[in-house]
Design a protein around this motif. Structure first.
Motif, mmCIF file in Angstrom:
data_model
loop_
_atom_site.group_PDB
_atom_site.id
_atom_site.type_symbol
_atom_site.label_atom_id
_atom_site.label_comp_id
_atom_site.label_asym_id
_atom_site.label_seq_id
_atom_site.Cartn_x
_atom_site.Cartn_y
_atom_site.Cartn_z
ATOM 1 N N UNK A 191 -19.362 1.781 -15.335
ATOM 2 C CA UNK A 191 -18.734 3.071 -15.555
ATOM 3 C C UNK A 191 -18.849 3.437 -17.032
ATOM 4 N N UNK A 192 -19.202 4.675 -17.303
ATOM 5 C CA UNK A 192 -19.211 5.122 -18.690
ATOM 6 C C UNK A 192 -18.205 6.261 -18.825
ATOM 7 N N UNK A 193 -17.726 6.483 -20.029
ATOM 8 C CA UNK A 193 -16.625 7.430 -20.192
ATOM 9 C C UNK A 193 -17.011 8.858 -19.814
ATOM 10 N N UNK A 194 -18.189 9.293 -20.198
ATOM 11 C CA UNK A 194 -18.516 10.700 -19.970
ATOM 12 C C UNK A 194 -19.328 10.992 -18.720
ATOM 13 N N UNK A 195 -20.299 10.141 -18.410
ATOM 14 C CA UNK A 195 -21.207 10.496 -17.317
ATOM 15 C C UNK A 195 -20.843 9.860 -15.984
ATOM 16 N N UNK A 196 -19.759 9.096 -15.928
ATOM 17 C CA UNK A 196 -19.409 8.456 -14.661
ATOM 18 C C UNK A 196 -20.169 7.154 -14.485
ATOM 19 N N UNK A 197 -20.684 6.917 -13.259
ATOM 20 C CA UNK A 197 -21.326 5.631 -12.985
ATOM 21 C C UNK A 197 -22.833 5.673 -13.245
ATOM 22 N N UNK A 198 -23.337 4.556 -13.715
ATOM 23 C CA UNK A 198 -24.783 4.361 -13.836
ATOM 24 C C UNK A 198 -25.168 3.029 -13.189
ATOM 25 N N UNK A 199 -26.419 2.958 -12.722
ATOM 26 C CA UNK A 199 -26.938 1.688 -12.229
ATOM 27 C C UNK A 199 -27.097 0.739 -13.413
ATOM 28 N N UNK A 200 -26.762 -0.539 -13.221
ATOM 29 C CA UNK A 200 -26.858 -1.515 -14.313
ATOM 30 C C UNK A 200 -28.288 -1.662 -14.799
ATOM 31 N N UNK A 201 -28.455 -1.971 -16.088
ATOM 32 C CA UNK A 201 -29.804 -2.224 -16.589
ATOM 33 C C UNK A 201 -30.365 -3.496 -15.958
ATOM 34 N N UNK A 202 -31.686 -3.652 -15.956
ATOM 35 C CA UNK A 202 -32.265 -4.874 -15.381
ATOM 36 C C UNK A 202 -31.919 -6.086 -16.240
ATOM 37 N N UNK A 203 -31.982 -7.279 -15.649
ATOM 38 C CA UNK A 203 -31.751 -8.496 -16.418
ATOM 39 C C UNK A 203 -32.881 -8.690 -17.417
ATOM 40 N N UNK A 204 -32.520 -9.188 -18.596
ATOM 41 C CA UNK A 204 -33.550 -9.517 -19.586
ATOM 42 C C UNK A 204 -34.131 -10.898 -19.239
ATOM 43 N N UNK A 205 -35.338 -11.226 -19.773
ATOM 44 C CA UNK A 205 -35.899 -12.566 -19.528
ATOM 45 C C UNK A 205 -34.948 -13.683 -19.955
ATOM 46 N N UNK A 206 -34.216 -13.478 -21.044
ATOM 47 C CA UNK A 206 -33.269 -14.502 -21.512
ATOM 48 C C UNK A 206 -32.139 -14.692 -20.509
#
Ligand SMILES: [Zn+2]
Length: 213
Positions: free
Chosen positions: A57-72
């Protein structure tokens, strides 16, 4: 099926098959229109998906899909899983009760019944995978192990990353054979075989992820 479940399944399969791409905003109003339901069950489904770390959840735009996992993150994830899950499987093979063995059998039947390659089916396979690994963690009888594995919320993230990489359309089939071995070893109450089958599965899974990201 409740409206929340319907919204949850719809959003899950959109996220898993990257129809909603990592980082993308999720337009609640248009999802509601698409499903012909109000926004309330959609918000509830989104808060479940937030707990599973598939959206945030972000304050202004509502929900976003999570970013992909990094290699680390992928490396750290598998390092931990390889330490903990083979051991959990060995303990589970020794101590699972009849009810848990029946649940294992049900997961195997569920996995066998998913034969089509639709987007909905893909999300269901991911869900069955999560259930299997959760059941093993629970079956280990070690609460700390169970909580640790639960907190990783690894399965949906992994399946989403693999779906993005169309070079591996057969990843679910490969995993199906690995899962079959794990379940067979647990049903046979064979700790060594269960431990080995889980280790093999995680090593193969890590290789699939390395190629995907
Ligand atoms: Zn698995």
């Amino acid at each position: 099926m409740t409206l929340v479940e319907r919204a949850y399944r719809h959003l899950l399969s959109m996220l898993m098959t990257v129809k909603i791409a990592p980082g993308e905003r999720i337009p609640i109003d248009s999802v509601a229109r698409q499903l012909g339901i109000s926004q309330t069950p959609i918000r509830e489904a989104l808060s479940q998906l937030e707990a599973e770390k598939l959206v945030y959840k972000t304050t202004n735009v509502g929900y976003r899909a999570s970013p992909p996992m990094t290699p680390e993150e992928v490396q750290d994830l598998y390092a931990l899983r390889l330490l903990v899950e083979p051991y959990a499987a060995a303990r589970a093979a020794e101590s699972m009760d009849e009810q848990e063995l029946a649940a294992l059998q049900a997961i195997q039947e569920k996995m066998d019944s998913i034969v089509d390659r639709s987007e909905q089916a893909y999300a269901e396979i991911a869900d069955a995978d999560a259930q299997l690994h959760r059941l093993i963690a629970h079956g280990s009888g070690n609460r700390l192990i169970e909580e640790t594995i639960e907190r990783l919320h690894a399965h949906f993230q992994i399946f989403r990353s693999l779906y993005q990489n169309s070079a591996q359309p057969n990843a679910p089939d490969a995993a199906a054979d690995e899962h079959r071995r794990i379940i067979a070893a647990l049903l046979a109450r064979d700790p060594a075989a269960a431990e080995e089958a889980v280790r093999e599965h995680l090593m193969h899974s890590r290789r699939r992820m390395d190629r995907a990201i």
